[in-house]
Design an enzyme around this catalytic site. Structure first.
Site, mmCIF file in Angstrom:
data_model
loop_
_atom_site.group_PDB
_atom_site.id
_atom_site.type_symbol
_atom_site.label_atom_id
_atom_site.label_comp_id
_atom_site.label_asym_id
_atom_site.label_seq_id
_atom_site.Cartn_x
_atom_site.Cartn_y
_atom_site.Cartn_z
ATOM 1 N N TYR A 1 30.356 31.156 36.431
ATOM 2 C CA TYR A 1 29.518 32.241 36.957
ATOM 3 C C TYR A 1 28.134 31.679 37.246
ATOM 4 O O TYR A 1 28.005 30.531 37.670
ATOM 5 C CB TYR A 1 29.526 33.410 35.953
ATOM 6 C CG TYR A 1 29.095 34.706 36.576
ATOM 7 C CD1 TYR A 1 29.712 35.177 37.742
ATOM 8 C CD2 TYR A 1 28.079 35.466 36.012
ATOM 9 C CE1 TYR A 1 29.314 36.362 38.325
ATOM 10 C CE2 TYR A 1 27.680 36.662 36.585
ATOM 11 C CZ TYR A 1 28.290 37.097 37.748
ATOM 12 O OH TYR A 1 27.892 38.272 38.323
ATOM 13 N N LYS B 1 56.563 45.640 42.373
ATOM 14 C CA LYS B 1 56.600 44.729 43.518
ATOM 15 C C LYS B 1 55.725 43.516 43.254
ATOM 16 O O LYS B 1 56.110 42.369 43.531
ATOM 17 C CB LYS B 1 56.120 45.462 44.767
ATOM 18 C CG LYS B 1 56.434 44.746 46.063
ATOM 19 C CD LYS B 1 57.869 44.973 46.463
ATOM 20 C CE LYS B 1 58.178 44.469 47.837
ATOM 21 N NZ LYS B 1 59.457 44.948 48.339
#
Length: 477
Positions: free
Chosen positions: A114, A169
């Site tokens: 970060y 899915k």
């Protein structure tokens, strides 16, 4: 069709019975007498006088599961405790998660992952946006997008109710293709708003998998997104189904000794799946398809063609067949059903050509009972997992997207889908091929890898031809 016990309706019943004697055996007998199937019986605690038992059994429906509990309760001395629906247990808290690929152990890690280190990477993407595939999750991430308007056989159930399906899915993408997919369930069914939303989120993804969007809106959504985006857009209900159907057909024709270019095809259902199947069959060389919807055979003389794609009028029904589905089936070598249960009978199949092929794909209840179809058809396939030859989209989409992502493809073309179908068909070797085995199991080793390799090869061929000629192959409408 006679329903059989299924794991989809399995329950685990925690109960207590007297220690010793025949109580445990009576539990199994009670379930079987009530039409269920005991799949596991575990003693989870034991005392001097009583034992605790977990009985796992499969039922035919939610109501039948309740009947099995009542049957267990009727066994002398049984005290029923907790009843757990195993399907709901699997879905508790969702089925997917986001996990960091890199450790965050100390300040150095934080500075690299970060701020401030990440700012350098962001600036690099300002200078060269194409590096997003190399430096972000984009390279291996697909959006599974739905508006909840045509979910499974449930219909228009909306975005929230569609989420468990889209999670599933995404899990299949990961399991079979190694792809990070994320469910995007949109709380709108406005075509323009769906297109605008997907366009706005597209920078995160290397591909868009449209899912469970009703026809005819799905055609416009897919076509416009393909024009707008520089990443592949693939409506799995259409093209995934079409790829697996074509692969199964290649092998079924080997079994019956017929040629793709000479067969007659009767099709029930002209919606999203039917449209894509017909288009891909024509692209593969089929010349005679007669399609029927709820109002009968599609032909130019019909007055009620509103909403029916004009493609059918241009490319199908060369013999000018009229009437209903039964008229379309007469003399056909292949029946493909992507419509509704029980629209065909064994007597109808008897009117088909010799060595007929029946793909009855409505799910969970097909257009004809597979056992009835098999009285006259040489090869029968369904969308169900409890019969041979299951036509299942998971055989196609993980490999197709794996190939598209690996090749950094910006589109999906007909040639790529034809290549995927040929590769999928080839996973069934000639010495394995028979009327009950024309497509591999979804767990067959190497299916996704084989399909991915074919798609990658197709992308590379298309690029090479484009560089040499400046012409790109057609993208399906």
């Amino acid at each position: 069709m006679v329903s059989v016990p299924s794991v989809s309706y399995s329950i685990t019943v925690r109960l207590e019975v007297p220690a010793g004697g025949t109580s445990v055996g009576q539990l199994t007998a009670a379930v079987e007498k009530a039409g269920g199937l005991v799949t596991a019986l575990d003693v989870t605690a034991s005392g001097a006088d009583r034992i605790q038992v977990d009985v796992t059994c499969a039922a035919t429906s939610s109501a039948h599961a309740g009947e099995l509990v009542m049957a267990l309760r009727s066994v002398p001395g049984v005290v029923i405790g907790k009843v757990s629906d195993r399907t709901f247990l699997v879905h508790l808290g969702g089925k997917i998660e986001v996990v960091s690929k890199v450790p965050i152990r100390n300040r150095d890690d934080l500075s690299l992952i970060y701020t401030p280190g990440v700012a350098r990477v962001s600036q690099a993407l300002v200078d060269n946006p194409d590096d997003a595939r190399r430096l972000t999750i984009k390279r291996n991430t697909v959006a599974v997008v739905t508006d909840g308007s045509a979910v499974l056989g449930l219909g228009n159930i909306g975005a929230t109710a569609a989420l468990p399906v889209m999670e599933g899915k995404a899990a299949l993408f990961k399991r079979f293709g190694g792809i990070d997919a994320f469910p995007i369930c949109l709380d709108t069914q406005d075509v323009d708003e769906i297109i605008r939303t997907v366009q706005n989120i597209a920078p995160v993804f290397a591909g868009i998998n449209l899912e469970d969007i009703s026809a005819p809106r799905c055609f416009e959504i897919e076509a416009r997104l393909r024009d707008l985006l520089d990443i592949p857009v693939f409506h799995d209900d259409q093209h995934g189904t079409a790829i697996v159907v074509l692969a199964a057909l290649h092998n079924a024709l080997k079994v019956v000794g017929k040629d793709l270019g000479s067969i007659r095809v009767a099709m029930s259902g002209a919606g999203a799946a039917g449209h894509a199947i017909a288009q891909l069959l024509v692209a593969a060389g089929v010349t005679d398809i007669v399609a029927a919807d709820i109002n009968g055979v599609i032909h130019p003389g019909r007055a009620d063609l509103t909403g029916v794609p004009t493609w059918y009028l241009e490319y199908c029904n060369p013999r000018g067949v009229t009437g209903d589905l039964r008229d379309a089936v007469v003399g056909a070598d292949l029946f493909i059903g992507v419509s509704a249960p029980n629209v065909l009978t064994a007597a109808d199949v008897a009117t088909m050509a010799d060595k007929a092929i029946v793909f009855a794909l409505a799910n969970p209840d097909p257009e004809i009972d597979p056992r009835a179809a098999a009285e006259y058809a040489a090869v029968v396939a369904t969308g169900r997992s409890d019969y041979p030859n299951q036509i299942n989209n998971v055989l196609a989409f993980p490999g197709v997207f794996r190939g598209l992502l690996d090749a950094h493809s910006r589109s999906v073309t007909t040639e790529m889908m034809l290549a995927a179908a040929r590769a999928l068909a080839a996973t069934v070797k000639d010495d394995e091929l028979n009327p009950s085995y024309i497509v591999p199991s979804v767990f067959h080793s190497g299916v996704a890898e084989t399909v991915a390799e074919a798609v990658r090869g197709s992308v590379e061929t298309i690029r090479r031809v484009a560089e040499e000629t400046g012409e790109f192959p057609a993208i399906p409408v």
